[in-house]
Structure formats: C-alpha cells, structure tokens
Design a protein around this motif. Sequence first.
Motif, short mmCIF file in Angstrom:
data_model
loop_
_atom_site.label_atom_id
_atom_site.label_comp_id
_atom_site.label_asym_id
_atom_site.label_seq_id
_atom_site.Cartn_x
_atom_site.Cartn_y
_atom_site.Cartn_z
N GLN A 42 -2.49 2.03 11.49
CA GLN A 42 -3.37 0.87 11.47
C GLN A 42 -3.26 0.11 10.15
N ALA A 43 -3.13 0.84 9.04
CA ALA A 43 -2.97 0.19 7.74
C ALA A 43 -1.68 -0.62 7.70
N PHE A 44 -0.63 -0.07 8.30
CA PHE A 44 0.65 -0.78 8.33
C PHE A 44 0.53 -2.06 9.16
N VAL A 45 -0.10 -1.96 10.32
CA VAL A 45 -0.27 -3.13 11.18
C VAL A 45 -1.08 -4.21 10.46
N GLU A 46 -2.16 -3.81 9.82
CA GLU A 46 -3.01 -4.77 9.12
C GLU A 46 -2.29 -5.42 7.94
N PHE A 47 -1.34 -4.70 7.35
CA PHE A 47 -0.56 -5.25 6.26
C PHE A 47 0.47 -6.26 6.77
N MET A 48 1.12 -5.95 7.89
CA MET A 48 2.21 -6.78 8.38
C MET A 48 1.76 -7.98 9.20
N LEU A 49 0.70 -7.84 9.98
CA LEU A 49 0.32 -8.88 10.93
C LEU A 49 0.08 -10.25 10.30
N PRO A 50 -0.63 -10.36 9.17
CA PRO A 50 -0.85 -11.70 8.61
C PRO A 50 0.46 -12.43 8.30
N ALA A 51 1.45 -11.72 7.78
CA ALA A 51 2.74 -12.35 7.49
C ALA A 51 3.46 -12.75 8.77
N ILE A 52 3.35 -11.92 9.80
CA ILE A 52 3.97 -12.25 11.10
C ILE A 52 3.33 -13.49 11.69
N HIS A 53 2.01 -13.54 11.66
CA HIS A 53 1.32 -14.73 12.20
C HIS A 53 1.65 -15.97 11.38
N ALA A 54 1.75 -15.83 10.06
CA ALA A 54 2.05 -16.99 9.20
C ALA A 54 3.43 -17.56 9.51
N SER A 55 4.42 -16.68 9.67
CA SER A 55 5.77 -17.15 9.98
C SER A 55 5.83 -17.81 11.35
N PRO A 61 0.83 -1.21 0.00
CA PRO A 61 0.00 0.00 0.00
C PRO A 61 0.86 1.27 0.00
N ASP A 62 0.31 2.33 -0.50
CA ASP A 62 0.98 3.62 -0.48
C ASP A 62 0.72 4.26 0.89
N PHE A 63 1.51 3.83 1.87
CA PHE A 63 1.29 4.31 3.24
C PHE A 63 1.49 5.83 3.34
N ALA A 64 2.42 6.36 2.57
CA ALA A 64 2.72 7.79 2.65
C ALA A 64 1.52 8.64 2.21
N ALA A 65 0.64 8.06 1.41
CA ALA A 65 -0.52 8.81 0.93
C ALA A 65 -1.63 8.91 1.97
N ILE A 66 -1.51 8.13 3.03
CA ILE A 66 -2.52 8.16 4.09
C ILE A 66 -2.15 9.29 5.05
#
Length: 289
Positions: free
Chosen positions: A85-98, A72-77
């Motif tokens: 919150q957008a950053f957390v929602e982007f990263m958390l699934p990958a963290i949980h998967a690992s 996502p274009d986080f800088a545009a938010i």
Amino acid sequence: MERYLKIILTVLVFVALWIFMERDSCDQQCESLHKELSELRSADDGVSKSEKTKTKLTSIEIKPKPVGQAIPDFAAIKDVNQRKQAFVEFMLPAIHASNKAILLERAFLKSLNLNRMNANQRRKFEALAQKYQQPREKGQSFEDWHAELLKKVDIIPPALALAQAANESAWGTSRFALEGLNFFGHWCFSVGCGLIPERRPEGQTYEVRVFNSVEDSVAAYMLNLNAFYSYETLRNLRQELRQSGAGLNSKLLAYGLIDYSAKREEYIRELQVMIRFNRWQKYDNESKR
C-alpha cells in the motif's frame, strides 16, 4: 484497408489469448503469487529485476540529473500488505500526473481543425510529432499523420504502470530505484548517463538511467511505451479498446509488452497476476471518471 484488417486481426488474437489466460489454473496463479511474496519478504541483492532479465531496448534518452528526491524505506515495512500500500501511494500521484499531461496533449490534437491551423498550432503539432517519434512519411496526408500521432498520445492505465513499477523495482527496493529513482528498468547508452549494473556483461556499455524525481521516471516510462517501435502492439490494442468504448484494460494491454523483458510470456503473466491479485484494475476504472 489491408493495414487496418491486420490490426483488427492482431487485436482478435490477443483477445483470444486473454480469454485463455483468464482460464489459467489456480496452480499457475499461486506460483506467481508465491514468487511475488517471496520477493517482498526477502532483501534485495542490489540488482533490479530489469538488470537480470532485460532485453536490449533503449528508452528515449534524456540527460541524467543528480537524484534530488528520497523514497520511503519500503524494505523496512515488515507487513507485506502495508508495504504494498505504501508503494502504491508513493507511485500513484506521479502516474496520475503523467497521464494528466498526456491527456492535455491529446485534447490539443483532438481540438485541431486540420484545414485551419495557425502557426502556433502547427509548431505545437510538429513538436509533439518529434517528441513521440512520429515523422511524416513521404506522401502521407496530414490527416493520416495526425491520426498516427493521436494513436501514440494516450495514457498508460494506472494498473499497468503500477504492475511494471513493482515488478521492475522489486516494490521500490532495488538498487536502481534507491540510487537512481529508476522504477522501470530504463537503459541509456552514453558514458556517465546513469548507474553501471554490477552484472553487466563484458563488452556491454549500457547504463541504467538516473532520474531526478519519481515524476521524471514515470514520464519517461510512459513516453517510452508511447513512442518506441517495440510497443506498437500495445498502442494498437489501446486504440481498438478506445474505439470499441470498452475502456482501457491493463491485463489485456499487457500482451503488448512482449518485448519489454527477456522473460516475454512469463513477464506478461506476472504482470497480469499482480494486477488481478492486488485488485489494481479499480485504478483503471477510477481514471475513467
């Protein structure tokens, strides 16, 4: 026995430091928060924090692939809280998967009957030992080898992973996050393995690794913390927390990252303040369920 006493002493020292840090004045916390918010509100200059502050540490190298996932274009938010919150929602699934993949490996190790392993189990055990850089020492019993490997094969609490990802990638806006899906400042040391930092000192040959997905980036980060010798303190602290039944605490485990950045103690304080201010400890608590 002497070795375990040293580990326990190390843990006690870090616990004392943690208690002391919890008593830091509001001025210190507010200063760190002000820096965090300033970074969120300003455009990134194209160089990640890891390039500016990183010590010469290598991760476990994997050949780079072309980037195949957009972020996502986080800088545009513009709203800071929404961007976080957008950053957390982007990263958390990958963290949980690992972490889920690591827990499967850990469950395998814990299920073994060390006196009655079949050939497939033995091959899988040895493959994990190679993956986590845990060779059998000369004269070491199989039981001790298994115990040392089990100490490495464990999760990285979500709050700690989030804090490092946000810190190292400027909340997903750094050049290396955008061009290489590198959220944790991983380096590599073969020509063409990644992106060349714009401010790389003359004579240095390292590059910043490129990943094909955020999942690959997170998996490499966790393997780095679990296998590389510089983070043995983190692993010792994690093991002691496991054995005490207290649950994993990201703010305490952050003390094991003293060698992750050239900023050392300041880097640890930044991570702890980010975890506290953003109330990310709740993600560690959720992972226990």
